[in-house]
Design an enzyme around this catalytic site. Structure first.
Site, PDB file in Angstrom:
ATOM      1  N   LYS A 107       0.808  -1.212   0.000  1.00 61.01           N
ATOM      2  CA  LYS A 107       0.000   0.000   0.000  1.00 61.01           C
ATOM      3  C   LYS A 107       0.848   1.272   0.000  1.00 61.01           C
ATOM      4  CE  LYS A 107      -4.315  -1.925   1.612  1.00 61.01           C
ATOM      5  NZ  LYS A 107      -3.990  -3.309   2.038  1.00 61.01           N
TER       6      LYS A 107
HETATM    7  C1  LIG Z   1      -4.662  -4.338   1.606  1.00 62.49           C
HETATM    8  C2  LIG Z   1      -3.951  -5.602   1.529  1.00 62.49           C
HETATM    9  C3  LIG Z   1      -4.373  -6.624   0.676  1.00 62.49           C
HETATM   10  C4  LIG Z   1      -5.614  -6.497  -0.168  1.00 62.49           C
HETATM   11  O1  LIG Z   1      -5.488  -5.521  -1.180  1.00 62.49           O
HETATM   12  P1  LIG Z   1      -6.807  -4.969  -1.919  1.00 62.49           P
HETATM   13  O2  LIG Z   1      -6.317  -3.923  -2.854  1.00 62.49           O
HETATM   14  O3  LIG Z   1      -7.699  -4.428  -0.844  1.00 62.49           O
HETATM   15  O4  LIG Z   1      -7.419  -6.123  -2.606  1.00 62.49           O
HETATM   16  C5  LIG Z   1      -3.616  -7.774   0.612  1.00 62.49           C
HETATM   17  N1  LIG Z   1      -2.530  -7.950   1.381  1.00 62.49           N
HETATM   18  C6  LIG Z   1      -2.096  -6.997   2.233  1.00 62.49           C
HETATM   19  C7  LIG Z   1      -0.900  -7.265   3.066  1.00 62.49           C
HETATM   20  C8  LIG Z   1      -2.785  -5.795   2.330  1.00 62.49           C
HETATM   21  O5  LIG Z   1      -2.358  -4.859   3.172  1.00 62.49           O
END
Ligand SMILES: *Cc1c(COP(=O)(O)O)cnc(C)c1O
Length: 436
Positions: A107
């Site tokens: 993210k």
């Molecule tokens: C947010 C997150 C996901 C999921 O991602 P999306 O874009 O919401 O599908 C998967 N793994 C981790 C470690 C995350 O922080």
């Protein structure tokens, strides 16, 4: 860049407006009207670029009409003090490590870019902007770190009390300054619903300038396609085959960014959407019916989502055509015991430690290959969405080892958390926003 709302294609806005509105007035999500196409020849040129150069090239295709080339260069330079890394496990399996940013999850790629892009535009604004973020863990820390001390912007994070790991909690409740954390008595879906209600409240929005930073914001999706380009191009020019890409998914923002890359011409054969026991999407694939429901808790808690918000974008991308969706995406649900078993297997086979989210992805690829024998030897890239150190206890239990926390996480654990506790009903949240 022009974007339309998933609920009304006739209304278009600029990237600037989509970035600050977050969601369209009709509560639809913004989608690029046009995907800039990248031809075969250009791909060859992209193959030699490092991550930041590639990011700039892709970003520029979308944003050249709104952000100057120097502006965009600065955004990318400031956002990316880190890069993805590609690890090859065997002849056909690659892991794309997306956890080398400040909060050790993928993210950071979206949040860092979005924060710098907003700060580029905000120079012309006169009123303080309040960003609302509902988080099940990693979004909160990535956004909080990206915006920490950015002038003219305040962050309000809503997270479900007791439902994020202590470490994740510390990562976004200890920064202070312009970062405020609300501890909500409820689930992640309740937090998300509070944010949605705030955006739908016209009177409130007249008083407080609200915007979002969830994965519904297009400002996160555009940069998330950078690492798809970087990794797929890398593997493609190594093996000269179309590629499988597996994405551990919750709100489906990450997958959507990959599909954007595919729409621009990336040679991806199939996307594998790996989910945990929150299996609304695999069920949709089986039945053709989309039935959202409250999320259940799992070890891969950043994917505990019962009503994935970006599903609306994916439906829109494929004109709501069930067969077309199935042609591009394959999906499976992996439960907690199998997640643990996969962490063990991967460690035994490759001496490589993965976190529970990545394990869901690894198992999904294995299942896909069992289901589609023709793709047994098709190269696959599994997105590793979080550093295993963030899930130290689970890793140590699963692998029976004493895995040490990365230094940066050690420091954050020593800090004091600062939160405001709040019930899950909108009345309290609204009063709070009204008074800030
Ligand atoms: C947010 C997150 C996901 C999921 O991602 P999306 O874009 O919401 O599908 C998967 N793994 C981790 C470690 C995350 O922080």
């Amino acid at each position: 860049m022009k974007l339309y709302s998933t609920r009304d294609h006739s209304i278009t806005v600029s990237f600037h407006d989509a970035l600050f509105q977050g969601q369209a007035a009709d509560r639809g999500l913004y989608m690029p009207q046009l995907f800039p196409l990248i031809g075969q020849d250009e791909f060859k040129n992209l193959a030699g670029l490092d991550f930041k150069e590639l990011a700039y090239t892709i970003a520029q295709k979308y944003l050249a009409d709104e952000i100057s080339s120097t502006g965009l260069e600065n955004i990318i330079q400031q956002a990316y003090h880190f890069a993805p890394a590609l690890k090859q496990l065997d002849d056909f399996t690659f892991v794309l490590e997306l956890f080398h940013g400040p909060t050790l999850s993928f993210k950071d790629f979206g949040a860092q870019f979005m924060a710098r892009a907003m700060s580029y535009f905000v120079q012309d604004e006169h009123r303080e902007i309040t960003i609302l973020v509902a988080t099940s863990g990693d979004t909160g820390s990535a956004v909080a770190h990206a915006y920490h001390k950015v002038e003219g912007i305040r962050i309000i994070l809503l997270y479900p009390s007791g439902k994020v790991s202590p470490l994740q909690e510390k990562q976004f409740t200890t920064l202070g300054n312009n970062i405020l954390a609300l501890e909500i008595d409820g689930t992640f879906d309740d937090c998300q619903s509070l944010v949605k209600q705030a955006f739908a409240d016209d009177n409130l929005r007249k008083k407080v300038k609200l915007t979002s930073a969830n994965s519904i914001n297009i400002g996160r999706l555009v940069p998330q396609s950078f690492y798809y380009f970087w990794s797929v191009i890398n593997v493609f020019f190594q093996l000269h085959k179309d590629i499988l890409v597996c994405v551990p998914s919750g709100n489906f923002g990450n997958l959507t960014a990959g599909l954007f890359g595919h729409a621009m011409g990336l040679p991806v054969k199939k996307f594998i959407a790996a989910v945990n026991s929150n299996n609304v999407i695999p069920e949709y694939f089986e039945t053709g019916e989309y039935k959202p429901r409250p999320s259940v808790r799992t070890l891969s808690n950043a994917m505990d989502v019962g009503n994935p918000s970006n599903w609306e974008r994916i439906r829109d991308l494929y004109n709501n055509n069930y067969n077309s969706i199935k042609q591009h995406i394959w999906t499976t649900s992996v439960n907690d015991p199998v997640t643990i078993e996969t962490m063990k297997q991967v460690y035994e086979k490759y001496h490589y430690i993965i976190d529970p989210h990545t394990a869901v992805g690894m198992r999904a690829v294995e299942r896909y290959r069992d289901n589609v024998p023709a793709d047994k030897f098709t190269p696959a890239i599994v997105l590793s969405t979080a550093h295993p150190g963030k899930f130290q206890e689970i890793v140590n239990d699963a692998l029976n080892m004493d895995y040490k926390l990365p230094e940066s996480l050690h420091n954050v654990l020593r800090k004091e958390k600062q939160t405001i506790k709040m019930p899950g009903s909108f009345k309290y949240f609204r009063d709070f926003l009204w008074a800030i």
